[in-house]
Design a protein around this motif. Structure first.
Motif, PDB file in Angstrom:
ATOM      1  N   VAL A  32       0.854  -1.179   0.000  1.00  0.00           N
ATOM      2  CA  VAL A  32       0.000   0.000   0.000  1.00  0.00           C
ATOM      3  C   VAL A  32       0.891   1.230   0.000  1.00  0.00           C
ATOM      4  CG1 VAL A  32      -1.747   1.285   1.284  1.00  0.00           C
ATOM      5  CG2 VAL A  32      -1.787  -1.212   1.270  1.00  0.00           C
ATOM      6  N   PRO A  33       0.778   2.094  -1.009  1.00  0.00           N
ATOM      7  CA  PRO A  33       1.639   3.276  -1.028  1.00  0.00           C
ATOM      8  C   PRO A  33       1.272   4.242   0.090  1.00  0.00           C
ATOM      9  CG  PRO A  33       0.055   3.374  -2.802  1.00  0.00           C
ATOM     10  CD  PRO A  33      -0.116   2.038  -2.145  1.00  0.00           C
ATOM     11  N   VAL A  34       2.287   4.774   0.722  1.00  0.00           N
ATOM     12  CA  VAL A  34       2.116   5.755   1.779  1.00  0.00           C
ATOM     13  C   VAL A  34       2.508   7.095   1.190  1.00  0.00           C
ATOM     14  CG1 VAL A  34       2.989   6.452   4.043  1.00  0.00           C
ATOM     15  CG2 VAL A  34       2.566   4.061   3.557  1.00  0.00           C
ATOM     16  N   PRO A  35       1.905   8.170   1.648  1.00  0.00           N
ATOM     17  CA  PRO A  35       2.235   9.475   1.073  1.00  0.00           C
ATOM     18  C   PRO A  35       3.726   9.762   1.050  1.00  0.00           C
ATOM     19  CG  PRO A  35       0.371   9.671   2.535  1.00  0.00           C
ATOM     20  CD  PRO A  35       0.888   8.265   2.674  1.00  0.00           C
ATOM     21  N   ALA A  36       4.190  10.318  -0.058  1.00  0.00           N
ATOM     22  CA  ALA A  36       5.584  10.720  -0.214  1.00  0.00           C
ATOM     23  C   ALA A  36       5.715  12.177   0.200  1.00  0.00           C
ATOM     24  CB  ALA A  36       6.017  10.548  -1.659  1.00  0.00           C
ATOM     25  N   VAL A  37       6.852  12.520   0.785  1.00  0.00           N
ATOM     26  CA  VAL A  37       7.133  13.906   1.173  1.00  0.00           C
ATOM     27  C   VAL A  37       8.187  14.442   0.219  1.00  0.00           C
ATOM     28  CG1 VAL A  37       7.938  15.433   3.002  1.00  0.00           C
ATOM     29  CG2 VAL A  37       6.581  13.416   3.582  1.00  0.00           C
ATOM     30  N   GLU A  38       7.885  15.567  -0.408  1.00  0.00           N
ATOM     31  CA  GLU A  38       8.790  16.191  -1.372  1.00  0.00           C
ATOM     32  C   GLU A  38       9.035  17.641  -0.979  1.00  0.00           C
ATOM     33  OE1 GLU A  38       6.644  15.751  -4.999  1.00  0.00           O
ATOM     34  OE2 GLU A  38       7.257  13.678  -5.264  1.00  0.00           O
ATOM     35  N   TRP A  39      10.123  18.186  -1.462  1.00  0.00           N
ATOM     36  CA  TRP A  39      10.458  19.594  -1.231  1.00  0.00           C
ATOM     37  C   TRP A  39      10.156  20.385  -2.482  1.00  0.00           C
ATOM     38  CZ3 TRP A  39      11.152  23.366   1.945  1.00  0.00           C
ATOM     39  CH2 TRP A  39      11.839  24.513   1.561  1.00  0.00           C
ATOM     40  N   LEU A  45       8.150  24.899   0.464  1.00  0.00           N
ATOM     41  CA  LEU A  45       7.278  24.058   1.292  1.00  0.00           C
ATOM     42  C   LEU A  45       7.619  22.582   1.117  1.00  0.00           C
ATOM     43  CD1 LEU A  45       3.817  25.677   0.498  1.00  0.00           C
ATOM     44  CD2 LEU A  45       5.105  25.898   2.622  1.00  0.00           C
ATOM     45  N   HIS A  46       7.398  21.849   2.169  1.00  0.00           N
ATOM     46  CA  HIS A  46       7.445  20.393   2.092  1.00  0.00           C
ATOM     47  C   HIS A  46       6.027  19.942   1.752  1.00  0.00           C
ATOM     48  CE1 HIS A  46      11.471  20.073   3.753  1.00  0.00           C
ATOM     49  NE2 HIS A  46      11.126  21.070   4.534  1.00  0.00           N
ATOM     50  N   ILE A  47       5.892  19.154   0.695  1.00  0.00           N
ATOM     51  CA  ILE A  47       4.582  18.707   0.222  1.00  0.00           C
ATOM     52  C   ILE A  47       4.472  17.206   0.438  1.00  0.00           C
ATOM     53  CG2 ILE A  47       2.976  18.646  -1.722  1.00  0.00           C
ATOM     54  CD1 ILE A  47       3.847  21.487  -1.028  1.00  0.00           C
ATOM     55  N   ALA A  48       3.460  16.794   1.186  1.00  0.00           N
ATOM     56  CA  ALA A  48       3.160  15.365   1.345  1.00  0.00           C
ATOM     57  C   ALA A  48       1.932  15.087   0.493  1.00  0.00           C
ATOM     58  CB  ALA A  48       2.879  15.039   2.806  1.00  0.00           C
ATOM     59  N   HIS A  49       2.015  14.041  -0.338  1.00  0.00           N
ATOM     60  CA  HIS A  49       0.866  13.720  -1.184  1.00  0.00           C
ATOM     61  C   HIS A  49       0.674  12.218  -1.259  1.00  0.00           C
ATOM     62  CE1 HIS A  49       3.283  12.431  -4.660  1.00  0.00           C
ATOM     63  NE2 HIS A  49       4.125  13.336  -4.201  1.00  0.00           N
ATOM     64  N   CYS A  50      -0.583  11.823  -1.298  1.00  0.00           N
ATOM     65  CA  CYS A  50      -0.949  10.415  -1.360  1.00  0.00           C
ATOM     66  C   CYS A  50      -1.339  10.073  -2.798  1.00  0.00           C
ATOM     67  CB  CYS A  50      -2.111  10.126  -0.415  1.00  0.00           C
ATOM     68  SG  CYS A  50      -2.655   8.412  -0.469  1.00  0.00           S
ATOM     69  N   ALA A  51      -0.720   9.050  -3.348  1.00  0.00           N
ATOM     70  CA  ALA A  51      -1.003   8.642  -4.724  1.00  0.00           C
ATOM     71  C   ALA A  51      -2.329   7.905  -4.846  1.00  0.00           C
ATOM     72  CB  ALA A  51       0.121   7.760  -5.247  1.00  0.00           C
ATOM     73  N   ARG A  52      -2.840   7.338  -3.766  1.00  0.00           N
ATOM     74  CA  ARG A  52      -4.085   6.572  -3.834  1.00  0.00           C
ATOM     75  C   ARG A  52      -5.321   7.470  -3.821  1.00  0.00           C
ATOM     76  NH1 ARG A  52      -4.983   2.506   0.458  1.00  0.00           N
ATOM     77  NH2 ARG A  52      -6.439   1.604  -1.018  1.00  0.00           N
ATOM     78  N   CYS A  53      -5.355   8.456  -2.904  1.00  0.00           N
ATOM     79  CA  CYS A  53      -6.576   9.264  -2.758  1.00  0.00           C
ATOM     80  C   CYS A  53      -6.363  10.724  -3.163  1.00  0.00           C
ATOM     81  CB  CYS A  53      -7.090   9.185  -1.328  1.00  0.00           C
ATOM     82  SG  CYS A  53      -6.056  10.015  -0.106  1.00  0.00           S
ATOM     83  N   THR A  54      -5.187  11.072  -3.619  1.00  0.00           N
ATOM     84  CA  THR A  54      -4.798  12.409  -4.075  1.00  0.00           C
ATOM     85  C   THR A  54      -4.875  13.476  -2.988  1.00  0.00           C
ATOM     86  OG1 THR A  54      -6.972  13.083  -4.924  1.00  0.00           O
ATOM     87  CG2 THR A  54      -5.539  11.861  -6.430  1.00  0.00           C
ATOM     88  N   ASP A  55      -4.896  13.086  -1.732  1.00  0.00           N
ATOM     89  CA  ASP A  55      -4.894  14.039  -0.629  1.00  0.00           C
ATOM     90  C   ASP A  55      -3.498  14.628  -0.495  1.00  0.00           C
ATOM     91  OD1 ASP A  55      -5.823  15.503   1.489  1.00  0.00           O
ATOM     92  OD2 ASP A  55      -6.119  13.799   2.835  1.00  0.00           O
ATOM     93  N   THR A  56      -3.399  15.906  -0.136  1.00  0.00           N
ATOM     94  CA  THR A  56      -2.100  16.558   0.014  1.00  0.00           C
ATOM     95  C   THR A  56      -2.052  17.380   1.292  1.00  0.00           C
ATOM     96  OG1 THR A  56      -2.811  18.504  -1.221  1.00  0.00           O
ATOM     97  CG2 THR A  56      -1.711  16.762  -2.475  1.00  0.00           C
TER      98      THR A  56
END
Length: 90
Positions: A32-39, A45-56
């Protein structure tokens, strides 16, 4: 101006099953993919996004985005709807 996005920590995990432990390679326990954190260097900003539900979630602090990513739980109905619309497996 171009946007530079650097992936800091993508984290796939296995769903836990309290009834019986299973090996990660077993077909009954999909990854199950877990949200990735990107810069995002442009917005700072640090952006966390979920590939499954598109929540950020975005924050200037890495630990806040990381905590959101660790505690995020997808809405199963939204995941199923998005999977149906995109043709991917839920």
């Amino acid at each position: 101006m171009t946007t530079t996005v650097i992936t800091l920590r993508p984290r796939p995990i296995l769903p836990s099953s309290p009834s019986s432990p299973s090996s990660p390679s077993s077909p009954s326990s999909p990854v199950v993919p877990v949200p990735a954190v990107e810069w995002d260097g442009v917005r700072g900003l640090h952006i966390a996004h979920c590939a499954r539900c598109t929540d950020t979630y975005s924050s200037p602090l890495l630990d806040r985005a990381d905590r959101w990513a660790d505690s995020h739980r997808c809405d199963p109905e939204l995941v199923a709807l998005l999977a149906d619309l995109t043709g991917r497996a839920a």
